[in-house]
Scaffold this motif. Structure first.
Motif, PDB file in Angstrom:
ATOM      1  N   MET A 174     -95.381-109.099  34.018  1.00 14.30           N
ATOM      2  CA  MET A 174     -95.301-107.609  33.585  1.00 14.30           C
ATOM      3  C   MET A 174     -95.025-106.802  34.725  1.00 14.30           C
ATOM      4  N   LEU A 175     -95.642-107.003  35.736  1.00 11.27           N
ATOM      5  CA  LEU A 175     -95.538-106.174  37.044  1.00 11.27           C
ATOM      6  C   LEU A 175     -94.172-106.235  37.630  1.00 11.27           C
ATOM      7  N   ALA A 189    -107.248-118.420  30.813  1.00 14.73           N
ATOM      8  CA  ALA A 189    -107.421-117.368  32.170  1.00 14.73           C
ATOM      9  C   ALA A 189    -106.286-117.444  32.996  1.00 14.73           C
ATOM     10  N   ARG A 190    -105.621-118.482  33.266  1.00 13.01           N
ATOM     11  CA  ARG A 190    -104.504-118.724  34.263  1.00 13.01           C
ATOM     12  C   ARG A 190    -103.253-117.850  33.363  1.00 13.01           C
ATOM     13  N   PHE A 191    -103.207-118.246  32.155  1.00 10.47           N
ATOM     14  CA  PHE A 191    -102.187-117.335  31.342  1.00 10.47           C
ATOM     15  C   PHE A 191    -102.149-115.866  31.584  1.00 10.47           C
ATOM     16  N   ALA A 192    -103.146-115.287  31.490  1.00  8.98           N
ATOM     17  CA  ALA A 192    -103.379-113.994  31.730  1.00  8.98           C
ATOM     18  C   ALA A 192    -102.973-113.184  33.195  1.00  8.98           C
ATOM     19  N   ASP A 193    -103.351-114.256  34.022  1.00  7.72           N
ATOM     20  CA  ASP A 193    -102.982-113.741  35.447  1.00  7.72           C
ATOM     21  C   ASP A 193    -101.193-113.934  35.686  1.00  7.72           C
ATOM     22  N   ASP A 226     -96.497-126.655  32.971  1.00  4.59           N
ATOM     23  CA  ASP A 226     -95.403-126.560  33.607  1.00  4.59           C
ATOM     24  C   ASP A 226     -94.620-125.253  33.223  1.00  4.59           C
ATOM     25  N   LEU A 227     -94.898-124.624  32.116  1.00  3.50           N
ATOM     26  CA  LEU A 227     -94.349-123.395  31.455  1.00  3.50           C
ATOM     27  C   LEU A 227     -94.699-122.304  32.440  1.00  3.50           C
ATOM     28  N   LEU A 228     -95.971-122.334  32.930  1.00  2.00           N
ATOM     29  CA  LEU A 228     -96.562-120.981  33.695  1.00  2.00           C
ATOM     30  C   LEU A 228     -95.769-121.103  35.007  1.00  2.00           C
TER      31      LEU A 228
END
Length: 420
Positions: free
Chosen positions: A404-405, A394-398, A356-358
Motif C-alpha cells: 500500500m505504501l 502477521a507476515r501478510f499484514a506487513d 510464494d504469493l507474498l
C-alpha cells in the motif's frame, strides 16, 4: 447459496439455454415459466412479490386456470427476472446490454503498425506491473494520439478499432485500480467504436470484458447476458476459436456464480473442446486466451460449484502453465489455489502457496490483487487458532502495508471508520 436465498434473476441466467424455458417464453406460457422457477428453488411468495401479483393469481397461472394476457404483466415479469425482452416478444428492456448490429458490409481487419506497437507495449507492461500506474498513460495516449484522428472525416475504420481496443484496455486498467464504475464507462464507450470499425471480434471481446466486470460486481445474470451477446456478435463475422472459448468460459463463470451447475459445466466443456481443437489465431487487438487462462477460469468455475477436487487440478495446472512474465495472472492463480486448499482443510498446503504469493514481485501495482488478498486473509482468519496461520497473517499484514505504501500516491486512503 441456500435455495431460499437465490436471486430469481440468477436462476433465470441459468435457464437461458434451457429448451423448456425458451419454449415457455416463446409460447408466452407464464404458468410454465413460474413452475420452472419454483422447481429451481424460488418460493411462490417471492415470485408473486417480484411480479406484484397475489399468490392466488400466481397459483391460477401455475395450475393453468388462467394465462397472462396483459402487456404490463409481461413487462413486469421480464424486468423482475431479467428475461431478455425478445424472448417474450417485447422491446429490449432498459437494463439489457446494447448488442452491436451487424453492418451491411463488414470491414476487414486492417491495422496501423504504430497503433499496434503502442497497444503491445501497454499490454506487456500491464501484465508485469499491473494497470494502476499505467491507466493515466493509456488515457493520455487516447486523448493525444487517437482522438484527434477520429474527428477527421477521412478516418480509416482502423482508427476506430484502435480507439476501441485502447478504450477497452483503459477499462481493464481502471478495473485493476479498483475503479469498477470507471471501467464500466470505458467498456460502454468502447463498444460503439468497435461497431463503427466493423471489427466483430473486437466487439465480441469487449462484450467478454463487460461479462467479466459484471461478474466481479456481483451480477451473474448480466454476466451471462453479456457472454451471450458476445457469442451472438462473433457469429456475425469470422470466428476466432480462442475468443469463442473465452465467451463460453465467461458464461460458465456466470452460471456457476448463479449456482447453475449443469449448464455451467456444459458451457465450460464447450470452451475446453473449442480451445483444444483450435488452430492458433492472430488478431491485432485481442489478448490471447490460452490453456493457462482457461485452466485458471476453470478452477474458479469448479470452486464456485464447491467441486474442490476438480478445482484443485485446474488451479495447479494454471500455475504450471503460466508464464513467469505474467506476474498479475500468476498472483491471481496462486490466490485461487490458496483458497481451494483452505476449503479442502489443507492448511499447510495453503500456507506453502501463500508464502510464494507474498514473495511475488512487490512492484506489482494492482489494487485488484490487494483486494483479492484481503478476501483470502478473511478466509484464513477463521483458522487463526492454528499457529502457522497466525504467523502467516502477521507476515501478510506487513507485506500488505508495504504494498500500500508503493501505491499511496494513487490509491485513496480508507474513509474514516473503515477497516484498512
Amino acid at each position: 447459496m441456500d435455495r431460499a436465498q437465490r436471486d430469481p434473476s440468477d436462476v433465470v441466467a441459468g435457464l437461458l439455454g434451457d429448451e423448456r424455458f425458451l419454449a415457455a417464453c416463446a409460447q408466452r406460457d407464464m404458468g410454465a415459466l413460474f413452475r420452472l422457477l419454483n422447481r429451481r428453488g424460488i418460493s411462490t411468495r417471492r415470485i408473486a412479490s417480484a411480479v406484484d401479483i397475489s399468490q392466488g393469481r400466481l397459483y391460477d397461472y401455475m395450475n393453468g386456470k388462467s394465462r397472462v394476457e396483459k402487456l404490463i404483466i409481461f413487462e413486469q415479469i421480464a424486468d423482475a427476472f431479467h428475461i431478455p425482452g425478445r424472448l417474450l416478444g417485447l422491446a429490449p428492456r432498459s437494463w439489457e446490454p446494447t448488442a452491436m448490429p451487424a453492418p451491411e458490409h463488414p470491414t476487414p481487419v486492417s491495422v496501423d503498425g504504430d497503433d499496434v506497437a503502442a497497444m503491445d507495449a501497454f499490454r506487456n507492461a500491464d501484465r508485469q506491473t499491473g494497470g494502476t500506474r499505467l491507466y493515466g498513460a493509456v488515457v493520455r495516449h487516447l486523448t493525444s494520439n487517437i482522438a484527434p484522428r477520429l474527428v477527421d472525416a477521412d478516418s480509416n475504420p482502423q482508427v476506430f478499432a484502435a480507439a476501441a481496443a485502447l478504450t477497452e484496455m483503459a477499462g481493464w486498467m481502471a478495473h485493476d485500480s479498483g475503479r469498477d464504475d470507471l471501467a464500466e464507462r470505458h467498456f460502454t464507450r468502447a463498444l460503439p467504436l468497435a461497431r463503427t470499425s466493423g471489427d466483430h471480434a473486437l466487439a465480441a471481446n469487449i462484450a467478454a470484458s463487460s461479462s467479466h466486470l459484471a461478474l466481479q460486481t456481483g451480477d451473474p445474470a448480466a454476466a451471462a447476458h453479456w457472454a451471450g451477446t458476445g457469442l451472438d456478435i462473433l457469429g456475425q463475422g469470422t470466428r476466432i476459436p480462442p475468443l469463442t472459448a473465452r465467451l463460453h468460459t465467461m458464461k460458465a463463470r456466470a452460471l456457476a456464480a448463479a449456482s447453475q451447475a449443469a449448464p455451467a459445466v456444459w458451457a465450460l466443456d464447450q470452451a475446453h473442446q473449442i480451445l483444444a481443437t483450435a488452430a492458433e489465431a492472430e488478431h491485432p487487438w485481442l489478448s490471447p486466451f490460452d490453456a493457462a487462462a482457461l485452466a485458471s477460469e476453470s478452477a474458479l468455475v469448479h470452486r464456485d460449484l464447491h467441486e474442490y477436487d476438480t478445482a484443485l487440478e485446474h488451479a495447479e495446472q494454471a500455475i504450471a502453465l503460466r508464464e513467469t512474465g505474467r506476474a498479475r495472472s500468476l498472483a491471481f492463480s496462486r490466490i485461487t489455489l490458496v483458497g481451494i486448499h483452505v476449503h479442502r482443510h489443507e492448511l499447510d498446503a495453503a500456507l506453502r502457496v501463500g508464502h510464494d504469493l507474498l514473495t511475488a514481485d512487490p512492484a506489482l501495482g494492482s489494487v485488484r490483487v490487494i483486494h483479492q488478498l484481503d478476501t483470502l486473509k478473511d478466509l484464513l482468519v477463521t483458522h487463526r487458532g492454528y499457529p502457522p496461520v497466525r504467523d502467516f497473517l502477521a507476515r501478510f499484514a506487513d507485506v500488505r502495508r508495504a504494498r500500500m505504501l508503493l501505491l499511496a500516491d494513487i490509491v485513496p486512503p480508507p474513509r474514516e471508520g473503515t477497516a484498512p
